[in-house]
Design an enzyme around this catalytic site. Structure first.
Site, PDB file in Angstrom:
ATOM      1  N   VAL A 138       0.855  -1.198   0.000  1.00 37.79           N
ATOM      2  CA  VAL A 138       0.000   0.000   0.000  1.00 37.79           C
ATOM      3  C   VAL A 138       0.885   1.240   0.000  1.00 37.79           C
ATOM      4  CG1 VAL A 138      -1.839   1.261   1.182  1.00 37.79           C
ATOM      5  CG2 VAL A 138      -1.751  -1.233   1.346  1.00 37.79           C
ATOM      6  N   ASP A 207      -7.501  -1.698  -7.671  1.00 40.23           N
ATOM      7  CA  ASP A 207      -6.219  -1.545  -6.974  1.00 40.23           C
ATOM      8  C   ASP A 207      -6.428  -0.805  -5.648  1.00 40.23           C
ATOM      9  OD1 ASP A 207      -3.070  -1.359  -7.177  1.00 40.23           O
ATOM     10  OD2 ASP A 207      -3.753   0.668  -6.738  1.00 40.23           O
ATOM     11  N   LYS A 211      -6.137  -2.056  -1.550  1.00 40.70           N
ATOM     12  CA  LYS A 211      -5.365  -1.311  -0.554  1.00 40.70           C
ATOM     13  C   LYS A 211      -6.262  -0.893   0.612  1.00 40.70           C
ATOM     14  CE  LYS A 211      -2.076   0.227  -4.051  1.00 40.70           C
ATOM     15  NZ  LYS A 211      -1.787   1.242  -5.076  1.00 40.70           N
TER      16      LYS A 211
END
Ligand code: NDP
Ligand code: HSE
Length: 439
Positions: A138, A207, A211
């Site tokens: 992250v 994505d 995270k």
């Protein structure tokens, strides 16, 4: 199992899986900084094998270290730590489980895998007494997960909100600066190499959702997977949305928002979502431009903290990977372990419809008596309180901007659906959630 070097120190032997954008930088830094890393880790940290898909495409790497058989490399007797920089779910999940089951510690940057299977990986690490570190998963280079896992372990985090995807931040920043539309700006970002050939995972929010799942799990000591995260990408953000935001001194960002929500009866739950939001230009996150990442953390005792830096790229991401590698090596040297999974709170995940949000609604409406009352009635009928209304007239049409107070997201959606059907509403120009202002 660590072997013993001629100096008598244990040597930490590393298997590197993947030597692409990030892996090649990890290999370079491991070699170039070998002396310093050994001093910091308390033992030499050396590359013992590198698995890639096509060894013949890597003439720059020592042939004797190269293999295309990652499954065999991860369980090799002499390997202490597996650093995974391949990406994706399978076969990586099987490799890492095999490595952990064989007592190897794992360092990975693989957010997609962690957002689905971190519980399984942590259980395997626990059973074997091995480490599982993933700082780079992250926000790339930004030290964020270690602060959440370790530095803030004594505090009570209430909110984590941030820009965790550089590609979408680059596109939205460019749309804001130029006034251009989404498709045109995405094409330009692809041409300049800021967006990948297949930008789906970035622009559709997958994505960032992975995270968000990792951040929510760590912040709230609760297992949150990508499926628990409400996800909207930026494909529907229009030039009109940005123009509407600009008129009001705001801009649009794709944010990952993880919150501890306390109901009236005191019951706590966790909300995790990724979607475009309007934020005031004065907000710290509004000034984060281009491909940078920034994450804002609120906690009871610490107050507000902000983490900022490069969220991607070979060398920046390698920095976070090497930090993890040194931590794992230190643990190996002293015979200890890093933090385990912390999921003791096991809070329920609140559905998006029940999550309190605020909306900005921009409408073109007929400019005659009673129109504002009809629009206001639609909000009232769904129990949504209006915080501000602004009207600008042009001929027989009025541009109306309504900003609400906090209300359950489902009530706000129903209100917008009803308003769109009103005869007096010519067009719903822009609908967007609002963050970063007092409710
Ligand atoms: P790349 O696509 O650049 O590299 C992938 C590497 O994996 C290549 O070396 C490739 O081999 C190797 N590989 C692929 N399949 C296999 C296989 N079956 N067996 C062995 N090796 C294989 O990826 P990145 O470096 O960009 O990303 C790696 C990880 O880091 C991902 O999880 C990503 O999400 C994460 N990450 C990436 C960031 C970035 O900025 N790039 C930022 C933060 C995280 P070959 O070279 O032979 O094709
Ligand atoms: N594709 C990601 C981004 C890379 O654009 O931020 C870092 O995870």
């Amino acid at each position: 199992m660590s072997t013993v070097s001629p100096s008598g120190s244990p040597r930490i032997r590393v298997a590197l899986l993947g030597c692409g954008t990030v892996g090649s930088e990890v290999a370079r830094l491991l070699t170039e900084q070998a002396g310093e890393l050994a001093a910091r880790a308390g033992a030499p940290v050396e590359l013992a094998g590198i698995a890639v898909r096509r060894p013949d495409k890597h003439p720059e790497l020592p042939t004797e270290l190269l293999t295309d058989d990652a499954a065999a490399l991860v369980v090799r007797e002499d390997i202490d730590v597996v650093v995974e920089l391949v990406g994706g779910i399978e076969p990586v999940r099987s490799w890492l489980l095999a490595a952990l089951n064989a007592g190897k510690s794992v360092v990975t940057a693989n957010k997609a895998l962690l957002a689905e299977y971190s519980a399984e990986l942590f259980e395997a690490a626990d059973a074997a007494g091995a480490d599982l570190y993933f700082e780079a998963a992250v926000a790339g280079a930004i030290p964020l997960l270690r602060p959440l896992r370790e530095s803030m372990a004594g505090d009570r985090i209430t909110r984590v909100m941030g820009i965790v995807n550089g590609t979408t931040n680059y596109i939205l920043s460019a749309m804001d600066a130029t006034g251009a539309g989404y498709a045109e700006t995405l094409d330009e970002a692809s041409r300049l190499g800021y967006a990948e050939a297949d930008p789906t995972a970035d622009v559709d929010g997958y994505d960032a959702a992975s995270k968000a799942a990792i951040l929510a799990s760590l912040a709230f000591h609760t297992r949150v997977t990508a499926k628990d995260v409400h996800r909207e990408g930026i494909a529907d953000v229009t030039a009109s949305d940005l123009a509407a935001a600009r008129t009001l001194g705001r801009t649009v960002k794709l944010l990952a928002i993880c919150e501890r929500v306390t109901a009236d009866d005191g019951a706590e739950s966790v909300s995790a979502r990724v979607h475009p939001v309007m934020i005031p230009r004065s907000h710290q996150l509004a000034g984060v431009g281009g491909a940078f990442n920034a994450v804002y953390v609120e906690a009871d005792a610490a107050g507000e903290l902000m983490f900022y830096g490069q969220g991607a790229g070979g060398a920046p991401t390698a920095s976070a990977v090497l930090g993890d590698l040194v931590a794992v090596a230190r643990n190996r040297v002293v015979g200890g372990r890093g933090p385990r999974e912390s999921a003791h709170a096991a809070l329920p995940v609140r559905p998006m419809g029940q999550t309190p949000t605020r909306y900005h609604v921009s409408l073109d409406v007929a400019d005659r008596a009673g129109v504002l009352a009809q629009v206001a009635q639609a909000f009232a009928a769904h129990g949504v309180s209006i915080a501000a209304v602004r009207q600008r007239d042009a001929n027989d049409t009025a541009s109306l901007v309504v900003v609400t107070h906090l209300a359950p997201d489902a009530a706000l959606q129903s209100t917008v659906d009803e308003i769109a059907k009103l005869d007096v509403v010519h067009e719903v120009v822009s609908v967007m959630r609002v963050e970063g202002e007092d409710a």
